[in-house]
Design a protein around this motif. Structure first.
Motif, short mmCIF file in Angstrom:
data_model
loop_
_atom_site.label_atom_id
_atom_site.label_comp_id
_atom_site.label_asym_id
_atom_site.label_seq_id
_atom_site.Cartn_x
_atom_site.Cartn_y
_atom_site.Cartn_z
N SER A 139 -32.63 28.90 77.39
CA SER A 139 -33.70 27.90 77.35
C SER A 139 -33.17 26.52 76.98
N GLY A 140 -34.02 25.53 77.16
CA GLY A 140 -33.68 24.18 76.73
C GLY A 140 -33.45 24.14 75.22
N THR A 141 -34.31 24.83 74.47
CA THR A 141 -34.16 24.87 73.01
C THR A 141 -32.80 25.44 72.61
N PHE A 154 -39.49 15.41 72.63
CA PHE A 154 -39.53 16.87 72.57
C PHE A 154 -38.15 17.41 72.92
N HIS A 155 -37.58 18.21 72.02
CA HIS A 155 -36.29 18.83 72.30
C HIS A 155 -36.36 20.35 72.21
N HIS A 170 -39.99 10.22 77.47
CA HIS A 170 -41.06 10.94 78.16
C HIS A 170 -41.79 11.94 77.26
N ASP A 186 -30.34 14.69 76.34
CA ASP A 186 -31.17 15.85 76.65
C ASP A 186 -31.75 15.67 78.05
N VAL A 242 -32.93 18.13 79.87
CA VAL A 242 -33.67 19.35 80.21
C VAL A 242 -34.80 19.07 81.21
N ARG A 243 -35.51 17.93 81.02
CA ARG A 243 -36.62 17.65 81.92
C ARG A 243 -36.20 16.81 83.13
N LYS A 245 -34.43 23.42 82.91
CA LYS A 245 -35.52 23.54 83.87
C LYS A 245 -35.12 23.64 85.35
#
Ligand code: PMP
Length: 400
Positions: free
Chosen positions: A108-110, A136-137, A190, A221, A223-224, A249
């Motif tokens: 996962s991103g986390t 958000f991380h 974002h 980061d 991830v998004r 993602k």
């Protein structure tokens, strides 16, 4: 479905799909997905503008990705250790992401944002990590958006700054002088439910300079943003290289795999930290990732998503203007976000999203959307018909 879920799942549903983020009656359970289309638990069809909150870049069940996954599944998936595909995916990512010298994988991103903090702390022998407020991380105790279930100790070495604000960045660093291990931030701002903001070039350069001066790690980061907004590093156009970066993602078109990429100087730290998880070397998601990224490269998918997103954004802006409804659309066109002026809660955005959904398009009123390459001209027309109808509904409500 909701009643059944409430009996056996605390709260019935969690994360983005909680009632408070959606509109009354919004679909929360899904039965099928194909290409640019999804069907809710009642069988209603929607054009998908959320793309599973980011993982779907080529559309659901893309034949090329599915064929690669099926071939790998036939050979092996979760084994006693990784297969050749583990090295192949690492080679692919290291080849594409300009500053990356190595990769490690998780789910996962986390997983990978948390690992990035561990590596930065291992490499520097320091504790404090500077985090942009509201960013958000993930959901680990150090970054969970809620305090419930965490202890002050979980965040004892996290300090906050305002994105794009060098004064607050330097103040946070000064308050932890001698102890800054890393700065973590997204390539642009974002946070959910806020206007997206491009990174200011001078701010990005300032972050890099600060990290160099302090001997701290710059963690990007992605991830998004990764493989949706840019093919490769989102800061390549600025010529700024992070030390570590987090990806998940969009890298495998829906299969669970994430990657932490790093530079040579962090290789030793990555060797020293214990990295692992039962499913972290599973081969099927990695085969899907290789196919997904290769297809993006061959088809120039990132450019397609940007062009499609731009058509949608321009269309919606034009509709709002002609109905006299004041909106703000922010973010890169492949992950746009809409806000309505003076809209607390946001009541109007939810009403509008509900009217869009009634017309067969699924988007979200409190989070950015995600555009995939599967949206063709007809899908975009369907989207814009639905959004136009929804603006009319708002207007009639207002006039009525
Ligand atoms: N970082 C960013 C920028 C994200 O958008 C997300 C997920 N929305 C995460 C980290 C956490 O990823 P995951 O949900 O896979 O743990």
């Amino acid at each position: 479905m909701r009643e059944r879920a409430h009996r056996v799942i605390p709260g019935g549903i969690y994360g983005h799909n909680m009632d408070k983020f959606l509109w009354p009656g919004a679909p929360q359970f899904w039965s099928r997905a194909h290409g640019a289309l999804i069907w809710d638990a009642d069988g209603k069809e929607y054009v998908d503008l959320m793309c599973s909150w980011g993982p779907i870049v080529h559309g659901h069940n893309h034949p090329v990705v599915e064929a690669a996954a099926a071939t790998q599944r036939h050979l092996m998936d979760t084994a006693n250790g990784p297969g050749e595909i583990f090295v192949e995916l690492a080679e692919l990512l290291v080849g594409i992401v300009s500053y990356a010298d190595w990769a490690v994988f998780a789910k996962s991103g986390t997983d990978v944002t948390t690992l990035a903090l561990m590596l930065a702390r291992a490499a520097t022998g320091r504790r404090t990590v500077l985090v942009a407020r509201r960013s958000f991380h993930g959901t680990a105790p150090w970054c969970n958006p809620r305090d419930t279930g965490t202890t002050p100790g979980d965040r004892a070495h996290i300090a906050y700054f305002e994105y794009n604000d060098p004064t607050s960045l330097h103040a946070a660093a000064a308050a932890h002088s001698g102890d800054v291990a890393a700065v973590i931030l997204t390539p642009h701002s974002h946070p959910a439910a806020y206007t997206q903001e491009e990174v200011r070039e001078d701010f990005a350069r300032g972050v890099r300079r600060l990290c160099d001066t302090l001997g701290a790690c710059l963690i990007l980061d992605e991830v998004r943003t990764g493989f949706r907004v840019s093919f490769g590093s989102s800061w390549d156009h600025l010529g700024i290289r992070p030390d570590l970066s987090c990806w998940s993602k969009a890298i495998a078109n829906g299969y669970p795999v994430s990657a932490l990429l790093g530079t040579e100087s962090l290789r030793d730290a990555a060797r020293q930290v214990y990295i692992g998880g039962t499913f972290w070397t599973s081969a099927v998601p990695m085969a899907a990732a290789v196919a997904c990224i290769t297809l993006l490269q061959e088809s120039d998918g990132v450019a397609t998503m940007a062009a499609t997103g731009q058509r949608i954004v321009d269309g919606i802006r034009g509709q709002a203007e002609s109905t006299g409804i004041d909106i703000v659309m922010s973010g890169p066109p492949a992950m746009p976000y809409i806000e309505f002026r003076d809209d607390d809660d946001p009541t109007v955005a939810k009403r509008w999203a509900a009217a869009v959904a009634e017309r067969g398009v699924y988007l979200n009123p409190t989070h950015n959307w995600f555009i995939s390459t599967a949206l063709d001209e007809q899908h975009v027309d369907r989207v814009l018909d639905a959004t136009a109808g929804a603006f009319d509904t708002l207007l009639h409500r207002r006039l009525g």
